[in-house]
Design a protein around this motif. Structure first.
Motif, PDB file in Angstrom:
ATOM      1  N   ASP A 193     -24.787  13.253  32.663  1.00 20.81           N
ATOM      2  CA  ASP A 193     -25.684  12.816  33.731  1.00 20.81           C
ATOM      3  C   ASP A 193     -26.893  13.737  33.820  1.00 20.81           C
ATOM      4  O   ASP A 193     -26.818  14.913  33.482  1.00 20.81           O
ATOM      5  N   ILE A 194     -27.983  13.152  34.284  1.00 23.77           N
ATOM      6  CA  ILE A 194     -29.169  13.908  34.685  1.00 23.77           C
ATOM      7  C   ILE A 194     -29.536  13.402  36.073  1.00 23.77           C
ATOM      8  O   ILE A 194     -29.602  12.194  36.304  1.00 23.77           O
ATOM      9  N   THR A 195     -29.754  14.319  36.982  1.00 25.53           N
ATOM     10  CA  THR A 195     -30.176  13.947  38.322  1.00 25.53           C
ATOM     11  C   THR A 195     -31.053  15.058  38.873  1.00 25.53           C
ATOM     12  O   THR A 195     -31.401  15.984  38.159  1.00 25.53           O
ATOM     13  N   ALA A 196     -31.402  14.958  40.130  1.00 24.55           N
ATOM     14  CA  ALA A 196     -32.221  15.991  40.762  1.00 24.55           C
ATOM     15  C   ALA A 196     -31.732  16.202  42.187  1.00 24.55           C
ATOM     16  O   ALA A 196     -30.992  15.391  42.744  1.00 24.55           O
ATOM     17  N   VAL A 197     -32.166  17.313  42.756  1.00 27.42           N
ATOM     18  CA  VAL A 197     -31.878  17.641  44.154  1.00 27.42           C
ATOM     19  C   VAL A 197     -33.176  18.148  44.752  1.00 27.42           C
ATOM     20  O   VAL A 197     -33.913  18.879  44.100  1.00 27.42           O
ATOM     21  N   HIS A 198     -33.453  17.742  45.985  1.00 28.36           N
ATOM     22  CA  HIS A 198     -34.660  18.202  46.667  1.00 28.36           C
ATOM     23  C   HIS A 198     -34.251  19.219  47.725  1.00 28.36           C
ATOM     24  O   HIS A 198     -33.498  18.912  48.641  1.00 28.36           O
ATOM     25  N   TYR A 199     -34.753  20.453  47.572  1.00 26.50           N
ATOM     26  CA  TYR A 199     -34.526  21.521  48.530  1.00 26.50           C
ATOM     27  C   TYR A 199     -35.876  21.854  49.176  1.00 26.50           C
ATOM     28  O   TYR A 199     -36.565  22.763  48.718  1.00 26.50           O
ATOM     29  N   PRO A 200     -36.287  21.157  50.227  1.00 28.06           N
ATOM     30  CA  PRO A 200     -37.633  21.361  50.779  1.00 28.06           C
ATOM     31  C   PRO A 200     -37.869  22.749  51.353  1.00 28.06           C
ATOM     32  O   PRO A 200     -39.010  23.162  51.497  1.00 28.06           O
ATOM     33  N   HIS A 201     -36.818  23.500  51.649  1.00 32.52           N
ATOM     34  CA  HIS A 201     -36.963  24.830  52.228  1.00 32.52           C
ATOM     35  C   HIS A 201     -37.144  25.936  51.180  1.00 32.52           C
ATOM     36  O   HIS A 201     -37.427  27.071  51.529  1.00 32.52           O
ATOM     37  N   LEU A 202     -36.976  25.622  49.881  1.00 32.58           N
ATOM     38  CA  LEU A 202     -37.126  26.622  48.829  1.00 32.58           C
ATOM     39  C   LEU A 202     -38.535  26.608  48.243  1.00 32.58           C
ATOM     40  O   LEU A 202     -39.230  25.598  48.313  1.00 32.58           O
ATOM     41  N   GLU A 203     -38.916  27.720  47.623  1.00 34.09           N
ATOM     42  CA  GLU A 203     -40.227  27.782  46.972  1.00 34.09           C
ATOM     43  C   GLU A 203     -40.284  26.800  45.801  1.00 34.09           C
ATOM     44  O   GLU A 203     -41.234  26.049  45.648  1.00 34.09           O
ATOM     45  N   LYS A 204     -39.258  26.835  44.955  1.00 34.57           N
ATOM     46  CA  LYS A 204     -39.122  25.836  43.896  1.00 34.57           C
ATOM     47  C   LYS A 204     -38.205  24.759  44.462  1.00 34.57           C
ATOM     48  O   LYS A 204     -36.987  24.878  44.414  1.00 34.57           O
ATOM     49  N   GLU A 205     -38.803  23.712  44.983  1.00 40.31           N
ATOM     50  CA  GLU A 205     -38.048  22.786  45.830  1.00 40.31           C
ATOM     51  C   GLU A 205     -37.257  21.712  45.097  1.00 40.31           C
ATOM     52  O   GLU A 205     -36.436  21.033  45.698  1.00 40.31           O
ATOM     53  N   PHE A 206     -37.475  21.539  43.806  1.00 38.48           N
ATOM     54  CA  PHE A 206     -36.722  20.526  43.058  1.00 38.48           C
ATOM     55  C   PHE A 206     -35.843  21.197  42.024  1.00 38.48           C
ATOM     56  O   PHE A 206     -36.267  22.110  41.324  1.00 38.48           O
ATOM     57  N   ALA A 207     -34.618  20.707  41.900  1.00 38.71           N
ATOM     58  CA  ALA A 207     -33.711  21.153  40.840  1.00 38.71           C
ATOM     59  C   ALA A 207     -33.332  19.928  40.020  1.00 38.71           C
ATOM     60  O   ALA A 207     -32.829  18.946  40.568  1.00 38.71           O
ATOM     61  N   VAL A 208     -33.621  19.972  38.729  1.00 37.41           N
ATOM     62  CA  VAL A 208     -33.149  18.924  37.822  1.00 37.41           C
ATOM     63  C   VAL A 208     -31.827  19.419  37.263  1.00 37.41           C
ATOM     64  O   VAL A 208     -31.726  20.554  36.775  1.00 37.41           O
ATOM     65  N   VAL A 209     -30.793  18.579  37.358  1.00 38.84           N
ATOM     66  CA  VAL A 209     -29.426  18.993  37.033  1.00 38.84           C
ATOM     67  C   VAL A 209     -28.920  18.180  35.840  1.00 38.84           C
ATOM     68  O   VAL A 209     -28.987  16.948  35.843  1.00 38.84           O
ATOM     69  N   TYR A 210     -28.402  18.895  34.835  1.00 34.82           N
ATOM     70  CA  TYR A 210     -27.843  18.285  33.631  1.00 34.82           C
ATOM     71  C   TYR A 210     -26.352  18.579  33.591  1.00 34.82           C
ATOM     72  O   TYR A 210     -25.944  19.738  33.701  1.00 34.82           O
ATOM     73  N   HIS A 211     -25.536  17.546  33.409  1.00 32.51           N
ATOM     74  CA  HIS A 211     -24.095  17.711  33.226  1.00 32.51           C
ATOM     75  C   HIS A 211     -23.789  17.347  31.780  1.00 32.51           C
ATOM     76  O   HIS A 211     -24.069  16.224  31.356  1.00 32.51           O
ATOM     77  N   ILE A 212     -23.202  18.302  31.051  1.00 31.38           N
ATOM     78  CA  ILE A 212     -22.953  18.115  29.626  1.00 31.38           C
ATOM     79  C   ILE A 212     -21.485  18.403  29.347  1.00 31.38           C
ATOM     80  O   ILE A 212     -20.905  19.319  29.921  1.00 31.38           O
ATOM     81  N   HIS A 213     -20.894  17.626  28.445  1.00 32.44           N
ATOM     82  CA  HIS A 213     -19.453  17.678  28.212  1.00 32.44           C
ATOM     83  C   HIS A 213     -19.171  17.894  26.727  1.00 32.44           C
ATOM     84  O   HIS A 213     -19.739  17.211  25.883  1.00 32.44           O
ATOM     85  N   SER A 214     -18.292  18.841  26.423  1.00 33.40           N
ATOM     86  CA  SER A 214     -17.758  18.999  25.069  1.00 33.40           C
ATOM     87  C   SER A 214     -16.442  18.222  25.026  1.00 33.40           C
ATOM     88  O   SER A 214     -15.434  18.662  25.582  1.00 33.40           O
ATOM     89  N   LEU A 215     -16.478  17.068  24.389  1.00 33.75           N
ATOM     90  CA  LEU A 215     -15.280  16.233  24.318  1.00 33.75           C
ATOM     91  C   LEU A 215     -14.198  16.882  23.453  1.00 33.75           C
ATOM     92  O   LEU A 215     -13.015  16.691  23.694  1.00 33.75           O
ATOM     93  N   VAL A 216     -14.622  17.654  22.477  1.00 34.95           N
ATOM     94  CA  VAL A 216     -13.681  18.314  21.573  1.00 34.95           C
ATOM     95  C   VAL A 216     -12.881  19.388  22.310  1.00 34.95           C
ATOM     96  O   VAL A 216     -11.661  19.485  22.163  1.00 34.95           O
TER      97      VAL A 216
END
Length: 164
Positions: free
Chosen positions: A57-80
């Motif tokens: 998955d790729i998504t984002a989170v908005h943190y309006p109270h932080l200086e860098k207010e957006f976090a793009v989040v990557y979820h990665i899986h090693s199936l092996v």
């Protein structure tokens, strides 16, 4: 494979570019800068030892109270090895930009379109970045925390109607 082994491998290959976030759910979470993102993603996918071949998955989170207010989040899986990693990239400004992960995973295409559609994150180099779920002429990004949850002028929300 353990989280500590994975973190050691990342720190060994990317010294001073990986920052761990403590997590209570046994999911390794790291922060990288947007300049290092594609290099780290390619390493995770192409490493014959790690084999993180599935972008969940790729998504984002908005943190309006932080200086860098957006976090793009990557979820990665090693199936092996049946292990997951969460990567966060923090971005600044009202028009956040980040390189596209479609150069590593073609499947990132629709996930990035959805993240753009709801948060307004511009994925530089994306082959077809346009709205995917909202109407095309929509001018706002609905998952941003920029708007009040309720209209303060509604008369049916007055405290006296609720015995307060």
């Amino acid at each position: 494979m353990e989280n500590s082994f994975l973190l050691d491998k990342l720190e060994e290959n990317f010294p001073a570019k990986i920052q761990e976030i403590p997590d209570a759910h046994d999911l390794l979470t790291v922060i990288v800068e947007k300049e290092d993102l594609i290099e780290v993603l390619r390493f995770l996918k192409s490493s014959s030892e790690l084999q993180f071949i599935h972008l969940t998955d790729i998504t984002a989170v908005h943190y309006p109270h932080l200086e860098k207010e957006f976090a793009v989040v990557y979820h990665i899986h090693s199936l092996v090895h049946n292990i997951r990693i969460r990567m966060k990239v923090f971005l600044q400004g009202p028009n956040p930009e980040i390189p596209t992960a479609t150069v590593v995973w073609k499947g990132a295409n629709w996930m990035e379109r959805e993240t753009y559609d709801f948060f307004g994150v511009n994925f530089i180099g994306h082959p077809d970045l346009r709205r995917i779920l909202n109407v095309d002429d929509m001018e706002v990004f609905p998952m941003r925390k920029e708007y009040p949850l309720e209209d303060p002028n509604r008369v049916d929300k007055k405290d006296l109607y609720f015995g307060r």
